[in-house]
Write an enzyme that holds these catalytic residues in place. Structure first.
Site, PDB file in Angstrom:
ATOM      1  N   ILE A 126      12.274  28.632  37.576  1.00  0.00           N
ATOM      2  CA  ILE A 126      10.784  28.724  37.284  1.00  0.00           C
ATOM      3  C   ILE A 126      10.642  27.760  37.137  1.00  0.00           C
ATOM      4  O   ILE A 126      11.645  26.814  35.697  1.00  0.00           O
ATOM      5  CB  ILE A 126      10.734  30.073  36.117  1.00  0.00           C
ATOM      6  CG1 ILE A 126       9.849  30.611  35.599  1.00  0.00           C
ATOM      7  CG2 ILE A 126      12.216  29.484  34.934  1.00  0.00           C
ATOM      8  CD1 ILE A 126       9.443  31.651  34.932  1.00  0.00           C
ATOM      9  N   SER A 137       6.986  24.715  36.106  1.00  0.00           N
ATOM     10  CA  SER A 137       6.278  23.335  36.779  1.00  0.00           C
ATOM     11  C   SER A 137       7.208  23.165  38.122  1.00  0.00           C
ATOM     12  O   SER A 137       6.674  23.026  39.721  1.00  0.00           O
ATOM     13  CB  SER A 137       5.744  22.752  36.361  1.00  0.00           C
ATOM     14  OG  SER A 137       6.358  21.744  35.697  1.00  0.00           O
ATOM     15  N   GLU A 139      18.584  33.854  42.003  1.00  0.00           N
ATOM     16  CA  GLU A 139      18.839  34.245  41.177  1.00  0.00           C
ATOM     17  C   GLU A 139      17.763  34.809  40.236  1.00  0.00           C
ATOM     18  O   GLU A 139      17.526  35.875  40.004  1.00  0.00           O
ATOM     19  CB  GLU A 139      19.743  33.522  40.173  1.00  0.00           C
ATOM     20  CG  GLU A 139      19.214  32.518  39.242  1.00  0.00           C
ATOM     21  CD  GLU A 139      19.684  31.622  38.606  1.00  0.00           C
ATOM     22  OE1 GLU A 139      19.620  31.383  36.960  1.00  0.00           O
ATOM     23  OE2 GLU A 139      21.477  31.200  38.091  1.00  0.00           O
ATOM     24  N   GLY A 153      23.003  30.272  36.478  1.00  0.00           N
ATOM     25  CA  GLY A 153      23.427  30.338  37.963  1.00  0.00           C
ATOM     26  C   GLY A 153      24.069  28.977  38.246  1.00  0.00           C
ATOM     27  O   GLY A 153      24.196  28.562  39.890  1.00  0.00           O
TER      28      GLY A 153
END
Length: 450
Positions: free
Chosen positions: A223, A225, A247, A344
């Site tokens: 996640i 920008s 993940e 992860g």
């Protein structure tokens, strides 16, 4: 399993108010709030009321990657670790503030191992999708480590929320027989994480990464920008026949799917976008709801190095806080201050490199701006004191900044230093060379020796 009438009767017998549900919590117990979007809100507020009334002492609240506004009610209702202490497997902004106050402690993890960490939980409280006609509550888009937690829990309380999407997948259902208490919650909306606009540096890094992705690749995006910029550029590129295995499922996968880029044509879990948990906008949650294309599974599978390495052309893309000239990557602390988590990154760094045709990218801006307006290099001679090494130098494949990429596998310490200095901000390269010489990993004559 049960006749419909008996299911309804059993449901009613287990249905209680939030206050009644949290009355089972005793002083000195460990209470888990689960993973991701599963953290309970009404139960958190009810438990906070008991804390505020001085009824409980010595509680430990644990959770991982919480995306909802919990356990904030319990935190604000308590004033000491003697009342409540907190443990998180991945820090967010609120956890960082709690940590500054000495109230929240980080649990170091390798995400693929997380379901095995939970040996004993006194009370597990999680949000779930409403029960179906067969007596199953869907866990929502956060299988994560919940199966491990459910096995470890003495008492299971579910908070039913109609807004949690039904996530199809593996080990995503909880049967009524395995639930002790049910509350019908206030149906809070899903936590929406807006997409941040990409910076110039993000776009330059994205251009570099996208140029190195081939048709028929498998994508693991995070996640933020930068992953969003990579997803956008891939959606607009000529690259096609992609798949997803990640993940955290984010909006970029919806963009890629709607652009016709994701076909799921792969050598494992064919036709499915695999993920361990999800977080994004409502558009993402609507995409997940009862959708056979997206497949939720525990992180013990999604992040398993053997699984990842067995998928051809696996592309792993992650970020970091900073790194040093040895190639040691710090993604979770700023000196002694804990800011994030291991997640992860190690799982996918190793798995992607071992994949046939796979690549592991760790991306960062070359600099950051300080409060006084000066810039500092995020490629450092050495990690600052207190920094945690998230990915050791031996596991790093590609490092990417807006100035290019450095491939570190199979390179000597001086070759690594040279490659990293070449992608540092130009204003800092001479200084980095001087420091590398002091460290004994740079010799101006080294190039003449090969």
């Amino acid at each position: 399993m049960y006749a419909i009438a008996s299911l309804s009767e059993m449901y009613r017998k287990k249905l209680v108010t939030p206050a009644q549900a949290v009355s089972v919590v005793k002083s000195g117990q460990r209470v888990s709030y689960g993973f991701g979007c599963s953290v309970p809100l009404d139960l958190d507020r009810a438990l906070a009321e008991r804390i505020r009334n001085g009824e409980l002492q010595g509680l430990e609240i644990c959770y991982t990657t919480t995306l909802q506004e919990a356990p904030y009610a319990v935190y604000t209702a308590s004033d000491s670790n003697e009342q409540v202490r907190f443990m998180s497997g991945h820090f967010n902004g609120f956890d960082r503030n709690m940590n500054k106050d000495g109230r929240c402690w980080f649990m170091p993890i390798l995400l693929n191992e997380l379901p095995k960490y939970w040996r004993h939980i006194d009370v597990l409280m999680i949000q779930v999708h409403p029960m179906d006609k067969w007596g199953n509550f869907n866990l929502g888009p956060q299988a994560g480590d919940l199966i491990g937690e459910l096995k470890a829990a003495d008492i299971v309380i579910v908070e039913v929320n109609k807004n949690i999407p039904k996530a199809l997948g593996y080990e995503t259902e909880l049967n009524l027989a395995n639930v002790d208490y049910i509350i019908e919650g206030s149906n809070s909306p899903m936590p929406c994480i807006p997409n941040k606009p990409a910076s110039d540096a993000d776009n330059k890094i994205a251009d570099i990464v996208v140029s190195m992705i081939e048709d028929s690749s498998m994508l693991q995006l995070g996640i933020g920008s930068l992953p969003s910029a990579i997803g956008t550029k891939l959606a607009q590129s000529d690259v096609g026949d992609l798949s997803g295995h990640t993940e955290m499922l984010v909006d970029s996968y919806v963009d890629l799917y709607e652009a016709g880029k994701i076909t799921g044509n792969k050598n494992r879990d064919k036709g499915k976008i695999m993920y361990g948990f999800a977080g994004g906008t409502q558009r993402l949650y609507d995409f997940i709801d009862n959708n056979q294309v997206v497949f939720n599974a525990p992180v013990s599978y999604v992040n398993n190095i053997g699984v990842v390495s067995g998928i051809d052309k696996f592309i792993s893309i992650n970020g970091c806080v900073n790194l040093d000239l040895y190639g040691q990557v710090c993604s979770e602390t700023a000196g002694y201050r804990h800011v994030s988590g291991t997640g992860g990154q190690m799982d996918f760094a190793q798995g992607a490199f071992l994949s046939n045709g796979g690549k592991s990218f760790i991306c960062l801006h070359s600099t950051r701006s300080l409060k006084d307006g000066r810039k500092e290099s995020l490629i450092r001679p050495l990690l600052v004191e207190g920094s945690v090494v998230t990915t050791p130098r031996s596991a790093v494949h590609y490092i990417v900044t807006e100035y290019g990429y450095a491939m570190l596998k199979g390179k000597s310490t001086w070759q690594r230093a040279e490659a990293l200095i070449n992608i540092a901000h130009p204003d800092f390269r001479d200084e980095l060379i001087k420091e590398a010489e002091k460290m004994g990993i740079w010799k101006r004559s080294s190039k003449l020796m090969i």
